[in-house]
Design an enzyme around this catalytic site. Structure first.
Site, short mmCIF file in Angstrom:
data_model
loop_
_atom_site.label_atom_id
_atom_site.label_comp_id
_atom_site.label_asym_id
_atom_site.label_seq_id
_atom_site.Cartn_x
_atom_site.Cartn_y
_atom_site.Cartn_z
CB SER A 45 56.47 70.38 18.27
OG SER A 45 55.94 71.03 17.13
CG HIS A 49 53.29 63.43 19.18
ND1 HIS A 49 52.41 64.46 19.32
CD2 HIS A 49 54.31 63.91 18.41
CE1 HIS A 49 52.85 65.52 18.66
NE2 HIS A 49 54.01 65.21 18.10
CB CYS A 400 75.80 81.96 28.15
SG CYS A 400 74.05 82.15 27.73
CB CYS A 402 70.61 84.62 28.84
SG CYS A 402 70.67 86.28 28.13
CB CYS A 435 70.93 88.59 24.84
SG CYS A 435 72.38 87.51 24.95
#
Length: 477
Positions: A45, A49, A400, A402, A435
C-alpha cells in the site's frame, strides 16, 4: 568470510544493509530473486503509517512510531519521495466510532502525535469525495505515502556504494555452522559469515528452521489492488481507511506519490507463498468496499490490478531479536504491515542488537549518507531540459510516452543494475503508465539488449524463466 550476511533484499533487508554499511564491516546482502524489492516490497500500500493501530507494548508499535519519525531523514538522504498527506479512518456507525476511540487510545499510548477524532462536517471539508454517510473519523497528521520499491532500491544502492556486496539469484537451501555459518545456495555457491540477519520475508520461517529455530511460522496473506489511471483525477488527497478488522486495516483508497489513486488491499490467507494472481471475487470486493468510502471513485479507469503477499507471523507481533537456537543468528521475521514504515527503525534496532552481542561497530570515515535518484526529465524546468539534452542527446528521445521517460533515464537505470524489463520499470517508471508498457516495452528491450550485451531472446521480465521472446520469426530479423 563476511562479518554479517543478510538473507532477504526486501525493504527490511536493504534498510539493515544500509544502516550497517556505515561501519567497518564486511557485509553480504543476498536474495533468491533476480533483483532487490521482488517480494512484498514491490506490491503493497506504500503507506507510512502513523502508529495508532498497533497494540501498545508490541514491537510493531515501537517500530512503527520510531520508523515514522525516521522517514523524513531517510527519504531526504536517499532522494525518495515522501508526502505527509495524513490519514483518515472512517466510521459509519456508532459501533465503529467506538473502534475509533480505541485506536485513538492506542495512539496516545504509543506516542503518536497529531491525532484527533473529527466529525462529518470536518471530514467532508477535508475530503469532499468521501461518502456523506460517514459519522466520524480518526485524523492522523503524521501518516503519509512513499514508494516502497524506490525506497528499497535506494537503500540497496546506498549500501552498495558503502561496500556491501549484493548477491542475487542466491536461493538458500541449507545453513551449516561450526565456528561460523556457511550459507549454501541451490546452485552450489556458498557464503561464509560470522552473523546472519534473517530478513527473508515470507520465507523467514523456513530460513530460521535451517538453524534449528522453529519458534514461529509465517502465513502468506494475499492482498489485491486496483491502480487507476491519472486521468481518473486526484479525487482524494489523504489516505482513506475504513475501521480495521482482525484481518488487517481493510480496503483503503489512497493517492500515490506519482499522482495515481489506488484501492486495496483485500485480505485472504493462503498456503501458497508464490500465488500473486488476482481473482474475480477479489476485484468485486475491491469495487464494493472502496466505493463505500469514496462513492464516485472512477473504477472504470483501472490501468492494472495486482496482488501482493504479506508475511503474517504466528506470534501476532514482529519477530526481531537473537534466535534462541543460535546467538549469532538474528531474526527480522513476520514483518507484515506496518513493515514498510518500520524498516528504518528495524535497521536501527538490529544495530543495537549487534552492539549488545559485542560486535565492534566502528564508524567508517568514508561513509556516504546520501544517494541521488535518477533525475526525471518530466520534472525538469524548460531550461534544465534544454541543458540536459545539450549535455546528453539521449534526454531528447522520449521512450515511454505515458510517463515521459527518456532514453537517458533508461540507460541510467541499466547502469545502476537493472537488467530486466521490470528492473528498468521500478527504477525509472518506463512502462508504469496508462498502456503498462504496451508501446514502450519493445524499445526498452532494444536498449536493454544494447547496453547489457544480452540477445533480445534472452531478456526476461523479472529474471528466471520469464523470457519475453521465444525466438526470431526468421533468420535475419
Amino acid at each position: 568470510m563476511y562479518d554479517v550476511a543478510i538473507i532477504g533484499a526486501g525493504v527490511v533487508g536493504c534498510a539493515v544493509a544500509r544502516q550497517l554499511s556505515r561501519y567497518d564491516l564486511k557485509i553480504a546482502l543476498m536474495d533468491a530473486a533476480h533483483d532487490v524489492a521482488m517480494g512484498a516490497s514491490r506490491a503493497n500500500s506504500a503507506i507510512v503509517h502513523a502508529g495508532y493501530d498497533c497494540k501498545p507494548g508490541t514491537l510493531m508499535a515501537k517500530m512503527n512510531v520510531r520508523g515514522n519519525e525516521l522517514y523524513t531523514k531517510w527519504c531526504d538522504e536517499l532522494d525518495v519521495p515522501l508526502k505527509r498527506c495524513g490519514s483518515l479512518v472512517l466510521a459509519f456507525s456508532d459501533e465503529e466510532v467506538e473502534e475509533l476511540k480505541k485506536l485513538y487510545d492506542f495512539g496516545i499510548k504509543n506516542g503518536v502525535p497529531g491525532m484527533a477524532i473529527i466529525d462529518r462536517e470536518e471530514i467532508l471539508k477535508r475530503e469532499p469525495a468521501v461518502n456523506p454517510e460517514v459519522v466520524a473519523a480518526l485524523w492522523a497528521e503524521t501518516a503519509g505515502i512513499t514508494c516502497p520499491y524506490e525506497l528499497t532500491i535506494a537503500c540497496s544502492e546506498n549500501a552498495r556504494a558503502n561496500g556491501v556486496q549484493i548477491i542475487l539469484d542466491f536461493k538458500v537451501n541449507a545453513i551449516e555452522k561450526d565456528d561460523h555459518f556457511t550459507v549454501k545456495s541451490e546452485d552450489g555457491r556458498n557464503v561464509e559469515t560470522k552473523y546472519i540477519i534473517n530478513a527473508a520475508g515470507l520465507y523467514s520461517d523456513d530460513i530460521a528452521k535451517m538453524v534449528g529455530d522453529d519458534s514461529f511460522d509465517v502465513t502468506p496473506r494475499q492482498g489485491e489492488y486496483m491502480l487507476l489511471d491519472k486521468a481518473a483525477g486526484a479525487i482524494v488527497s489523504t489516505v482513506i481507511f475504513q475501521t480495521p478488522t482482525k484481518m488487517g486495516k481493510g480496503i483503503l483508497v489512497s493517492p500515490t506519490v506519482d499522482g495515481n489513486i489506488f484501492a486495496g488491499p483485500t485480505a485472504r490467507d493462503t498456503s501458497d507463498k508464490t500465488d500473486t494472481s488476482t481473482t474475480p471475487e477479489g476485484i468485486a470486493q475491491l469495487n464494493a468496499l472502496s466505493r463505500k468510502s469514496v462513492p464516485e471513485l472512477q473504477l472504470g479507469k483501472v490501468i492494472t490490478s495486482f496482488t501482493g503477499i504479506r508475511a503474517t507471523p504466528s506470534t501476532g507481533d514482529f519477530i526481531i531479536g537473537v534466535s534462541k537456537a543460535d546467538d549469532h543468528f538474528i531474526n527480522c521475521a513476520g514483518i507484515c504491515s506496518p513493515g514498510l514504515t518500520s524498516a528504518p527503525a528495524i535497521a536501527e534496532y538490529v544495530d543495537e542488537i549487534l552492539r549488545g552481542l559485542g560486535v565492534e561497530l566502528n564508524e567508517r570515515y568514508e561513509y556516504i549518507a546520501n544517494r541521488s535518484h535518477i533525475k526525471r526529465f518530466v520534472n525538469m524546468t524548460e531550461d534544465e531540459k534544454k541543458a540536459a539534452i545539450e549535455n546528453n542527446p539521449l534526454y531528447g528521445r522520449v521512450i515511454c510516452r505515458c510517463e515521459t521517460i527518456t532514453e537517458a533515464e533508461i540507460v541510467e537505470a541499466i547502469r545502476r543494475g537493472a537488467n530486466t524489463l521490470d528492473g528498468v520499470k521500478r527504477r525509472c517508471r518506463a512502462g508504469m503508465g496508462r498502456c503498462q508498457g504496451g508501446f514502450c516495452a519493445p524499445r526498452v528491450m532494444e536498449i536493454l539488449s544494447r547496453e547489457t550485451g544480452t540477445p533480445m531472446e534472452e531478456l526476461t521480465k523479472f529474471g528466471g524463466k520469464s523470457k519475453l521472446l521465444t525466438g526470431r520469426i526468421k533468420e535475419g530479423c
